[in-house]
Design an enzyme around this catalytic site. Structure first.
Site, mmCIF file in Angstrom:
data_model
loop_
_atom_site.group_PDB
_atom_site.id
_atom_site.type_symbol
_atom_site.label_atom_id
_atom_site.label_comp_id
_atom_site.label_asym_id
_atom_site.label_seq_id
_atom_site.Cartn_x
_atom_site.Cartn_y
_atom_site.Cartn_z
ATOM 1 N N ASP A 70 0.862 -1.174 0.000
ATOM 2 C CA ASP A 70 0.000 0.000 0.000
ATOM 3 C C ASP A 70 0.899 1.225 0.000
ATOM 4 O O ASP A 70 2.063 1.128 0.361
ATOM 5 C CB ASP A 70 -0.799 0.060 1.313
ATOM 6 C CG ASP A 70 -1.919 -0.939 1.334
ATOM 7 O OD1 ASP A 70 -2.299 -1.398 0.251
ATOM 8 O OD2 ASP A 70 -2.406 -1.254 2.439
ATOM 9 N N ASP A 122 -4.824 -3.370 4.905
ATOM 10 C CA ASP A 122 -5.283 -2.915 6.216
ATOM 11 C C ASP A 122 -6.800 -2.974 6.372
ATOM 12 O O ASP A 122 -7.310 -3.096 7.460
ATOM 13 C CB ASP A 122 -4.769 -1.496 6.515
ATOM 14 C CG ASP A 122 -5.019 -0.537 5.365
ATOM 15 O OD1 ASP A 122 -5.762 -0.916 4.434
ATOM 16 O OD2 ASP A 122 -4.486 0.585 5.389
ATOM 17 N N ASP A 132 -9.501 -6.252 2.413
ATOM 18 C CA ASP A 132 -8.193 -6.720 1.954
ATOM 19 C C ASP A 132 -7.961 -8.173 2.359
ATOM 20 O O ASP A 132 -7.033 -8.816 1.877
ATOM 21 C CB ASP A 132 -7.066 -5.872 2.569
ATOM 22 C CG ASP A 132 -7.007 -4.489 1.947
ATOM 23 O OD1 ASP A 132 -7.484 -4.349 0.805
ATOM 24 O OD2 ASP A 132 -6.505 -3.561 2.596
#
Ligand code: ATP
Length: 956
Positions: A357, A686, A690
């Site tokens: 990310d 997170d 996901d």
């Protein structure tokens, strides 16, 4: 009602109205409990903890230790050996001075010791994993003393008021006080996978089954969507989950790939040795029978085969592997990487691709608004951190916001359409909640627009929460205050003037600029909203691109007057016909350590990939800055990805390093495509959505700070500091662990092969007797091999550990020369020892020789042990010569070699040990000969290194 007269047993809370439940638990929906009440209730109810009884039972763990094929073979050897001793005892053929059943007792002792050791280690590993799980146990946002704060889940008490949001794993049972779009997955409790919509206002019949209690939430279930305020009703073992504690998820005790491979290796070794035994015994018998010697040597042949069977089992190996993995997890925790599943320690070393990310992992997640764009003007905002002090500048001059009604309306929207709370902690401004939102509260504060004040002027009555898929959120506020003519609302008064009489509510929306703009039909200019033109749209998009191109995270803002509160779940139809307000661009600086970590990845043959929900230009600017991508590299957006088939995506994944504006479900497709290309993928995540991608990835990595409980639950590893550099550090540790495991496997098995060949050679050379007794072999395998192997397990990384490509996790344990090394070194070992044995045998039996005739056996035993000491020192590096290495960089190897040598000498020279182990004192000359022969082992390995260096080959 006071705290001590709280209800004793679980009430049927779902049958009560909220007010009644609050009254019974003596709590307040707006201020929660006081600290004093919390303390009293903790005394009364204890901690909010479940007594875990998942996992394997201790007996099961113990029993499992004895199901290993190698241990079974040892037990068989002990029984046969005991039977032979019994025959000798009853037949009176026992040699003088020999203790009967010595080998049987020793082998059985080893078997039991191995079992106990294995048991202790495994239950320790299970406990350690359980402890690690606890470390990652969630915190809960609660309202206490009228203030919001985060507390550990175990601190909850009945009567607490807790706040839930998407991704949270619910920490106690509770009755809803209020909720917005709340969807909960209760499969952990009811087995039902469908999400359940919850409603606070319901009052349910007392006999409603668990699955129908729509006004309550339960411990262990997960919030998929929405938000809620909940009155905690039951904690600890009194929760529904506590009542069925047997259903608790057990600690993962799955064997690591390496452990599985070791089982396979055990099978190969056992069957290999049985074949060898058959050859030696069969060959020996055929030889004897054809020579007319008959069955005379049968007993000796059986003894040889027993010794060979013991020799082939690497008794010390399982313990060394477990210790190495456990030490690996400890080192990783020091680097802020928390391992949740043991296999991750060794598999981390094989990672070829890290999908990360952006926000918080590659960047600091400390947002500061830099620019505000509205009505064709871009304001620069000064100030640092979350301190609400700073100026708005237009063309380099301080701007007066009173003259700019658009920006005031935008700033009110920043303060109201927001779930973060700005607080001063010990004089420092900090935020509770999402940093993106915190930056917006700070921004509003810089213009004197205070969140508290505005929240009470425009009370929130409903909301459509943020999700990574929608990339936007809306809040619906009541306009009663405006309607009653509150003049302090002048800032937005003009903006809403036209609606006040007829409309009661105002919806504020913020989110990704493109998507928000698409939903706008009007624009707020001056004091009015007018239809938005194509020119307006393109001006806004150009301004958005300019901000994003500088690496800023940009949000778009809009509002809409409403006559009534839209129903839950109507976001798609309600968030339309919006009035555009403007853009806010915030800086989220890259983490300083990430640039070097990206470089390290590149050298290590690992490709870093950025996958972000942010705008492509923002993503690109940051990726280029960090070295993840280069100018002109392709960026794939979620929209483009959506149009690609799985095959098409597969052709792209090796080329694209930036994915922007993606949704969590795209992450799953990216991982799958990479895996189909044979990549070994680590993936961060997170959010609640996901979880599938984290599960699919070879290493799923959750964020310790910003990660939701659901993502943590799905992960193999948790980054305690959310930092990309930590992933790289953990990868390095993984490589070190795997390299060290391979190193001591080579070390231990090379010696086992040497022992087996030496023993097999004795009858073939016609030497009377078995050179090594089972007891001596056990000693070698456990002590002379085991101690240095433990020391080799903590060998520091070789300098080039991150300069070489990753190894495939699917490679065989014998790959990359391990198998050939073992056989080669085993043979060298055997050849050296056999030459010594041949010489020593004849020397011991030479006429006139004063020594004991069995001295040759002690010499074989000693030289095998000492040769392993040279082996341990030389094997510390695959390529560097011993003189090129610092002997103290791993003092344990040196220490273990010294200790083991002393122990070996004691076995030869201390009389009680002599008689137990069947050794004889060697003369100085004999000892020197043993040392000389065994030194050849060291010389050989160093010679190999020089040879391979000369040939330009590097062994890894
Ligand atoms: P990463 O996946 O790298 O962490 P991200 O944090 O930008 O990226 P999301 O949090 O899913 O990903 O955000 C996606 C987009 O949604 C952002 O670019 C922004 O436009 C918008 N957004 C983010 N946070 C909020 C919020 N609190 N309210 C409204 N919109 C938001």
């Amino acid at each position: 009602m006071s705290a001590h007269s709280l209800p004793e047993s679980t009430h049927l809370w779902h049958g009560l109205e909220v007010e009644k439940a609050l009254e019974m638990l003596d709590s307040d929906a707006n201020s929660g409990l006081t600290s004093q009440e919390v303390e009293q209730r903790r005394q009364k109810y204890g901690l909010n903890e479940l007594e875990e009884n998942g996992g394997r039972s201790p007996w099961q763990i113990l029993l499992d230790q004895f199901t290993n094929i190698m241990l079974l073979m040892l037990i068989a050897v002990a029984l046969i050996s005991g039977f032979l001793d019994l025959l000798a005892l009853t037949g009176g053929t026992l040699k003088p001075g020999e203790v009967p059943f010595k080998d049987t007792i020793a082998i059985m002792a080893i078997v039991i010791l191995n079992g106990i050791l294995g048991y202790v280690q495994e239950s320790r590993a299970e406990k350690a994993l359980a402890a690690l799980k606890k470390l990652s146990s969630p915190s809960v946002r609660v309202l206490r003393d009228g203030k919001l704060g985060d507390v550990a889940a175990k601190e909850l008490v009945p009567g607490d008021v807790m706040l839930l949001e998407a991704g949270v794993q619910i920490a106690a049972d509770g009755r809803l006080i209020e909720q917005s779009n709340l969807q909960v997955r209760e499969s952990a409790l009811t087995g039902e996978a469908e999400a359940v919509n919850k409603q606070a206002i319901l009052t349910l019949p007392e006999d409603a089954p668990l699955g129908d209690r729509l006004n309550s939430v339960f411990q262990g279930t997960e919030v998929l969507q929405g938000r809620a305020k909940v009155l905690v009703t039951d904690t600890g073992m009194r929760t529904e989950l506590g009542k069925i504690a047997a259903m608790l998820q057990s600690v993962d005790g799955e064997p690591t790939p390496l452990q599985q491979r070791m089982t396979q290796l055990g099978n190969v070794l056992v069957s290999g040795s049985l074949i060898l035994v058959a050859i030696v015994v069969g060959g020996g018998l055929i030889h004897d029978l054809t020579k007319g010697i008959g069955w005379k040597n049968l007993q000796e042949l059986v003894e040889v085969s027993l010794s060979m069977a013991v020799a082939v089992v690497p008794e010390g190996l399982p313990a060394v592997i477990t210790v190495t993995l456990a030490l690996g997890t400890q080192r990783m925790v020091k680097h802020h990487a928390l391992i949740r599943k043991l296999p991750a320690v060794e598999t981390l070393g094989s990672v070829t691709t890290i999908c990360s990310d952006k926000t918080g992992t590659l960047t600091q997640n400390k947002m500061v608004v830099q620019s505000v764009y509205t009505n064709n003007s871009t304001f620069r905002v000064t100030g640092e951190g979350y301190t609400p002090i700073g100026d708005f500048q237009l063309n380099g001059e301080k701007a007066s916001l009173d003259e700019c009604p658009e920006i005031s309306a935008l700033l009110v929207s920043c303060a109201v359409c927001n779930d973060a709370v700005l607080q001063q902690q010990q004089g420092v401004w900090a935020i509770l909640g999402d940093p993106t939102e915190g930056a917006l509260v700070t921004l509003a504060g810089k213009a004197g627009i205070e969140q508290d004040q505005w929240s009470s002027k425009l009370p929130r009555v409903a909301e459509f929460p943020f999700s990574s898929e929608r990339k936007r959120m809306s809040v619906i506020c009541q306009l009663e205050a405006v309607a009653t003519g509150d003049t302090s609302l002048t800032a937005i008064d003009p903006a809403i003037a036209g609606f006040v009489e007829s409309e009661q509510y105002l919806m504020f929306t913020k989110g990704s600029p493109e998507l928000t703009l698409e939903r706008c039909t009007k624009i707020h200019l001056g004091n009015h909203s007018i239809p938005i033109s194509d020119e307006h749209r393109s001006q806004i998009l150009v301004a958005n691109d300019q901000m994003a191109g500088k690496g800023l995270r940009v949000l778009g803002f809009a509002y809409k007057p409403l006559a009534e509160v839209p129903p839950d779940g109507s976001e798609d139809t309600s968030e339309v016909d919006l009035v555009w307000l403007g853009l806010v661009g915030m800086l989220d600086a890259p983490r300083p350590e990430v640039r070097a970590a990206v470089q390290e990845c590149r050298h290590a043959g690992i490709r870093p990939i950025m996958i972000t929900g942010d705008h492509q230009l923002t993503a690109q600017a940051i990726a280029i800055d960090l070295g993840i991508a280069q100018e002109g590299d392709r960026v794939l957006t979620g929209k483009e990805l959506q149009l690609l088939s799985d095959q098409e995506l597969e052709t792209q994944v090796d080329l694209v390093s930036i994915y922007a504006r993606v949704s969590p479900e795209h992450k799953l497709r990216i991982v799958q495509a990479l895996q189909r290309r044979g990549r070994f993928v680590a993936m961060t995540g997170d959010g609640v959505n996901d979880a599938p991608a984290l599960k699919q990835a070879d290493i799923g990595i959750a964020m310790g700070i910003t990660g939701t409980d659901v993502s943590k639950e799905a992960s193999d590893m948790i980054l305690l500091d959310d930092n990309f550099a930590t992933i790289v550090a953990a990868t390095k540790e993984g490589r070190v662990v795997y390299t060290n495991i391979r190193r001591f496997i080579k070390y231990i098995l090379g010696s086992n092969i040497g022992e087996v060949l030496t023993i097999a050679a004795a009858p073939l050379l016609g030497l009377g007797g078995v050179p090594l007794s089972p007891l001596q072999i056990l000693w070698m395998n456990l002590v002379t091999d085991g101690l240095p192997a433990l020391a080799l397990a903590v060998e520091p990384p070789e300098p080039d550990v991150m300069q070489r490509p990753p190894f495939s996790p699917r490679e065989s344990i014998f790959a990359r020369g391990l198998g050939s090394y073992m056989i080669r070194i085993g043979i060298v070992f055997a050849v050296i020892t056999i030459i010594l044995m041949e010489w020593a045998y004849h020397h011991s039996h030479a006429a006139g020789y004063q020594g004991h005739e069995d001295t040759w056996k002690t010499m074989v035993f000693t030289s095998l042990c000492l040769a392993q000491m040279g082996h341990a020192i030389a094997i510390r590096s695959n390529n560097r010569l011993t003189i090129e290495m610092n002997p103290f960089s791993n003092p344990f190897v040196l220490g273990s070699v010294i200790v083991t040598t002393i122990l070996q000498l004691m076995l030869i020279y201390v009389p009680p040990l002599q008689s137990f182990f069947g050794t004889h004192a060697l003369s100085l000359q004999e000892l020197a000969i043993c040392i000389g022969f065994s030194a050849l082992m060291f010389v050989w390995i160093e010679g190999e290194k020089i040879f391979f260096r000369f040939m330009g080959k590097k062994s890894v």
